[in-house]
Design an enzyme around this catalytic site. Structure first.
Site, PDB file in Angstrom:
ATOM      1  N   ASN A  25      98.507 -73.124  68.418  1.00 57.71           N
ATOM      2  CA  ASN A  25      98.779 -71.794  67.853  1.00 57.71           C
ATOM      3  C   ASN A  25     100.036 -71.196  68.518  1.00 57.71           C
ATOM      4  O   ASN A  25     100.585 -71.808  69.441  1.00 57.71           O
ATOM      5  CB  ASN A  25      97.541 -70.916  68.077  1.00 57.71           C
ATOM      6  CG  ASN A  25      97.391 -70.544  69.531  1.00 57.71           C
ATOM      7  OD1 ASN A  25      97.659 -71.344  70.417  1.00 57.71           O
ATOM      8  ND2 ASN A  25      96.982 -69.326  69.781  1.00 57.71           N
ATOM      9  N   CYS A  28     100.938 -68.968  70.807  1.00 61.51           N
ATOM     10  CA  CYS A  28     101.177 -68.822  72.258  1.00 61.51           C
ATOM     11  C   CYS A  28     100.682 -70.013  73.067  1.00 61.51           C
ATOM     12  O   CYS A  28     100.708 -69.998  74.306  1.00 61.51           O
ATOM     13  CB  CYS A  28     100.565 -67.519  72.740  1.00 61.51           C
ATOM     14  SG  CYS A  28     101.240 -66.110  71.846  1.00 61.51           S
ATOM     15  N   GLU A  31      97.655 -71.423  73.513  1.00 66.55           N
ATOM     16  CA  GLU A  31      96.356 -71.524  74.171  1.00 66.55           C
ATOM     17  C   GLU A  31      95.292 -72.232  73.340  1.00 66.55           C
ATOM     18  O   GLU A  31      94.195 -72.478  73.838  1.00 66.55           O
ATOM     19  CB  GLU A  31      95.860 -70.136  74.615  1.00 66.55           C
ATOM     20  CG  GLU A  31      95.402 -69.192  73.515  1.00 66.55           C
ATOM     21  CD  GLU A  31      96.558 -68.407  72.882  1.00 66.55           C
ATOM     22  OE1 GLU A  31      97.714 -68.824  73.042  1.00 66.55           O
ATOM     23  OE2 GLU A  31      96.281 -67.389  72.231  1.00 66.55           O
TER      24      GLU A  31
HETATM   25  P1  ADP Z   1      95.954 -59.787  71.194  1.00 62.83           P
HETATM   26  O1  ADP Z   1      96.037 -59.198  72.560  1.00 62.83           O
HETATM   27  O2  ADP Z   1      96.708 -58.979  70.183  1.00 62.83           O
HETATM   28  O3  ADP Z   1      94.553 -60.050  70.736  1.00 62.83           O
HETATM   29  P2  ADP Z   1      97.253 -62.197  72.283  1.00 62.83           P
HETATM   30  O4  ADP Z   1      98.492 -61.644  72.896  1.00 62.83           O
HETATM   31  O5  ADP Z   1      96.135 -62.585  73.194  1.00 62.83           O
HETATM   32  O6  ADP Z   1      96.714 -61.197  71.154  1.00 62.83           O
HETATM   33  O7  ADP Z   1      97.647 -63.462  71.409  1.00 62.83           O
HETATM   34  C1  ADP Z   1      96.626 -64.337  70.969  1.00 62.83           C
HETATM   35  C2  ADP Z   1      97.050 -65.080  69.749  1.00 62.83           C
HETATM   36  O8  ADP Z   1      97.146 -64.177  68.659  1.00 62.83           O
HETATM   37  C3  ADP Z   1      98.425 -65.717  69.804  1.00 62.83           C
HETATM   38  O9  ADP Z   1      98.435 -66.965  70.431  1.00 62.83           O
HETATM   39  C4  ADP Z   1      98.726 -65.854  68.340  1.00 62.83           C
HETATM   40  O10 ADP Z   1      98.065 -66.976  67.790  1.00 62.83           O
HETATM   41  C5  ADP Z   1      98.161 -64.583  67.783  1.00 62.83           C
HETATM   42  N1  ADP Z   1      99.174 -63.525  67.718  1.00 62.83           N
HETATM   43  C6  ADP Z   1      99.651 -62.758  68.714  1.00 62.83           C
HETATM   44  N2  ADP Z   1     100.584 -61.898  68.286  1.00 62.83           N
HETATM   45  C7  ADP Z   1     100.713 -62.120  66.978  1.00 62.83           C
HETATM   46  C8  ADP Z   1     101.522 -61.564  65.937  1.00 62.83           C
HETATM   47  N3  ADP Z   1     102.422 -60.608  66.157  1.00 62.83           N
HETATM   48  N4  ADP Z   1     101.374 -62.078  64.711  1.00 62.83           N
HETATM   49  C9  ADP Z   1     100.499 -63.026  64.460  1.00 62.83           C
HETATM   50  N5  ADP Z   1      99.706 -63.582  65.370  1.00 62.83           N
HETATM   51  C10 ADP Z   1      99.807 -63.150  66.613  1.00 62.83           C
END
Ligand code: ADP
Length: 576
Positions: free
Chosen positions: A279, A281, A283
């Site tokens: 995905n 990031c 993870e």
């Molecule tokens: P959050 O804190 O918003 O729940 P994270 O920073 O933990 O999100 O990111 C987790 C995952 O969510 C990322 O690896 C990615 O797959 C997805 N993600 C994060 N930001 C975005 C975004 N702007 N658009 C789409 N997917 C995102």
């Protein structure tokens, strides 16, 4: 209070000002005019209720779960990923953060993937792709007799489409683009982001095998292979390619690497094929059309009287796994293929945030052997408790349908979920929870963050004041701490306190890799961590970090050298 009224949000959960702003901009449901129609507490009620209702379909009592979910969410002990908070309980609400889509080597398939990406982005999910199957630039296209334009040029279309499809105005889409180390276009790929202005919706990662890492170490040549026909395109020095990766990572933070063999060694569903992508990031390594919904436990809340409260942590894991398993059923998928895969494998990714806060609260410096030990201890405990809950759920609700095709089956573990753990960046949900993000050390003790459009969020470490209270610091010292975002050079402050509040740039990069590796040991999916380097870090330092990550069984690695991009999402200190 006056300020809150300005935002038009009633603060019924006693959240931080930044949390309120983030919720107001992106999470709370709004009316036609854009005014929030729910309070933070009502948001939690909406989410808890929508997810608890799933229990009824298994003949369980949703009321009990509703109370448990609501209590845990309202206390900010656990939060699901953003799409779940935003969309649960809404008609057609898509709840998962992570998807992987296949890209096959035909025009038809490429544009099918593009369309699917748009649908997933619109729904709030992020997408990862391997472009390794695409024939290289200059290769033959038999149907037209022309020349292929190569993976990077197709990625450009994905990037542009991402710009156009905003996620209902809530956030821009995010992508991971992956290319194998031995793809003929690898050099173009590695340097594609270097000049800037392009691919801003993409993270880039090179998928590298153990054999290729070995070739890099031994300074050997490797063949670049055309994926269309499996033929050797040309031979290159593995070390030279690796050096270009590291130079580019040094100068712009990209690409990262994913260690694809390590990912596939630990892949529980080998019978369904090899994993090629993660995905956005990094993870969650996933098969084509798989998705994963994530959630994170706030470790800052798992401390009682200066000690890790394992009883509370265990209970929170139980509630969280139950919650995330329900999310799979409550989810509305934009694509039938992703729905089928999600229900067949039932992957979830439970992780943590607030690790740095926890360490401060128990008085252990992040940069210490003790911290590594605690990281392993906590994550092992979470993993075992998560498995226990997944086994219990399976005994009531059945195992995930593909269990017999998984490595869990041979280990005699009839689980409900093919994967249970994952460590996400928690970029937004850690702001809502008011804790440090993921497993990262403090980036700075005061900083400015640019995650909302047109809004600067200013933050000062909430634990710091308590520690400095007794020290009678002068106004000048305080101003200096706030301005620089670290405790460096302030004589009044004892070394012990300085050690406790060390920031990312004061922690050796190799040590940060060790923290990632310590967590990875007990994580089914992968760990998102940025290895922060000071501006004056050398290229050799970056190489060392990449080698160490591979040696210590990390599944991937990302570095960021301070000041290497013209725009950062976060800057240390309150002065520019
Ligand atoms: P959050 O804190 O918003 O729940 P994270 O920073 O933990 O999100 O990111 C987790 C995952 O969510 C990322 O690896 C990615 O797959 C997805 N993600 C994060 N930001 C975005 C975004 N702007 N658009 C789409 N997917 C995102």
């Amino acid at each position: 209070e006056a300020k809150l009224k300005l935002f038009g949000v009633q603060d019924d959960l006693k959240l931080s000002l930044n949390a309120i702003q983030v919720l107001r901009e992106r999470y709370l449901l709004k009316d036609q005019e854009g005014n929030p129609v729910e309070t933070p507490r009502q948001m939690m009620e909406r989410v808890a209720n929508a997810i608890a209702q799933i229990d009824a379909s298994y003949g369980e009592d949703p009321e009990v779960s509703y109370q448990e979910f609501l209590k845990t969410l309202m206390a900010l002990d656990f939060l699901p990923n953003s799409p779940t908070l935003m969309n649960a309980g809404c008609p057609g609400g898509q709840l998962a953060a992570c998807f992987v889509l296949p890209v096959e080597d035909s025009l038809d398939a490429i544009f099918e993937a593009l369309k699917n990406m748009a649908l997933i982005h619109k729904s709030g999910g992020g997408t990862g792709f391997s472009f390794s199957r695409l024939r290289p630039r200059g290769d033959r296209v038999s149907s037209t007799g022309g020349r292929a334009s190569g993976p990077v040029s197709f990625m450009r279309i994905f990037d542009t489409a991402t710009d156009v499809v905003k996620q209902g105005g809530k956030r821009r889409g995010a992508n991971m683009g992956i290319l194998r180390f031995n793809h003929p276009d690898i050099l173009e790929f590695i340097q594609a982001k270097k000049k800037g202005g392009e691919f801003e919706n993409f993270n880039f990662s090179v998928a590298i095998t153990d054999q290729e890492m070995e070739a890099v170490r031994k300074n050997e040549k490797i063949p670049l292979i055309n994926p269309r026909d499996g033929r050797v395109w040309r031979e290159v020095s593995a070390t030279e390619i690796f050096n270009v990766i590291c130079e580019s990572a040094w100068s712009s933070g990209e690409p990262g690497c994913i260690f694809i063999d390590e990912i596939n060694r630990k892949h529980p569903l080998k019978a369904l094929g090899a994993i090629e992508a993660t995905n956005p990031c990094g993870e969650v390594p996933l098969l084509p059309f798989e998705s994963c919904n994530l959630g994170s436990i706030n470790l800052a809340h798992m401390v009682t009287e200066g000690k890790i409260d394992y009883a509370k942590l265990g209970e929170t894991v139980r509630v969280a796994v139950h919650f995330l398993d329900n999310v799979i059923d409550a989810n509305y998928h934009p694509l039938p293929e992703t729905e089928r895969m999600a229900k067949a494998n039932r992957k979830i990714g439970l992780g943590v945030m607030g690790f740095a806060d926890l360490l401060v609260k128990i008085g252990v410096p992040y940069y210490s052997q003790q911290a590594l030990k605690i990281a392993e201890e906590i994550m092992q405990y979470i993993m075992l408790q998560a498995r226990k809950t997944s086994l219990e759920l399976a005994s009531r609700r059945g195992t995930f349908p593909n269990l017999e095709k998984s490595t869990w089956y041979t280990q005699n573990l009839p689980l409900r979920n093919a994967t249970l753990t994952s460590i996400a960046p928690t970029g937004s949900i850690s702001i809502i929870a008011g804790c440090s993000s993921g497993i990262e050390p403090y980036f700075a003790l005061s900083f400015r963050r640019y995650v909302l459009e047109n809004t600067e969020l200013i933050e000062v470490n909430p634990l710091l004041e308590e520690y400095l209270k007794g020290l009678k610091l002068s106004q000048k010292d305080w101003e200096r701490i706030l301005a620089q975002g670290t405790l460096q050079g302030i004589e009044q402050i004892p070394q012990k306190v300085k050690d406790l509040f060390r920031t990312a740039l004061e922690i050796p990069p190799e040590f940060q890799v060790k923290v990632q590796a310590a967590f990875q040991k007990y994580v089914d999916n992968a760990v998102s961590k940025t290895i922060n380097l000071p501006q004056n870090a050398s290229l050799e330092e970056v190489k060392k970090v990449f080698f160490l990550a591979h040696e210590t069984h990390c599944k991937g690695i990302t570095v960021f050298r301070q000041g290497s991009r013209s725009r950062q999402a976060i800057y240390p200190g309150l002065l520019s």
